[in-house]
Write a protein that holds these residues in place. Structure first.
Motif, PDB file in Angstrom:
ATOM      1  N   ARG A  12      -9.234 -22.219  33.298  1.00 39.95           N
ATOM      2  CA  ARG A  12      -8.688 -23.570  33.439  1.00 39.95           C
ATOM      3  C   ARG A  12      -9.710 -24.418  34.189  1.00 39.95           C
TER       4      ARG A  12
ATOM      5  N   GLU B 101     -10.580 -28.290  35.561  1.00 43.88           N
ATOM      6  CA  GLU B 101      -9.965 -29.577  35.894  1.00 43.88           C
ATOM      7  C   GLU B 101     -10.718 -30.726  35.233  1.00 43.88           C
TER       8      GLU B 101
ATOM      9  N   GLU C 263      -6.084 -31.126  32.024  1.00 38.37           N
ATOM     10  CA  GLU C 263      -6.793 -29.861  32.189  1.00 38.37           C
ATOM     11  C   GLU C 263      -7.263 -29.312  30.849  1.00 38.37           C
TER      12      GLU C 263
END
Length: 122
Positions: A41, A43, A101
């Motif tokens: 993941r 940002e 994201e």
């Protein structure tokens, strides 16, 4: 006694890496040295660390968001459903270009081991 083919749920938590992304390891065990699977993941606005993996082929499958992947200096826009095959030793990074994201599966063969990660920014 549990069968040898069974791997108990490790309830792995997401963790932050120096690569500038979060990782959740779904499967990474010596019981299955052929492969590992994780969710990364990134940002919004973040570019992961330029790096390569020694002896490991990595595949990304984008789950959510959009970005630009760079492999050995070649760039490609990616969005949900797109895939990238990153050969062993290829310099790589990905930039989250979307408002939210960026999430993707990371499938490694053979399985990812920390000692195979080489930071190319140092």
């Amino acid at each position: 006694m549990l069968p040898l083919w069974f791997v108990e749920n490790s309830n792995a938590d997401e963790f932050w890496t120096e690569e500038r992304c979060y990782i959740t390891e779904l499967m990474n065990t010596p019981a299955s040295p052929e492969t590992s699977l994780a969710i990364a993941r990134v940002e919004a606005g973040v570019t992961t660390q330029l790096h390569h993996l020694d002896g490991i082929c990595e595949r990304y499958v984008i789950r959510k968001g959009s970005g630009i992947i760079e492999i050995d200096g070649e760039r490609q826009t990616m969005q949900a459903g797109d895939q990238a095959i990153i050969q062993p030793g290829a310099a790589q990074r990905i930039t989250n270009t979307g408002p939210g994201e960026l999430e993707f599966y990371c499938l490694c063969t053979p399985r990812f081991r920390p000692e195979t990660y080489v930071n190319l920014e140092e």
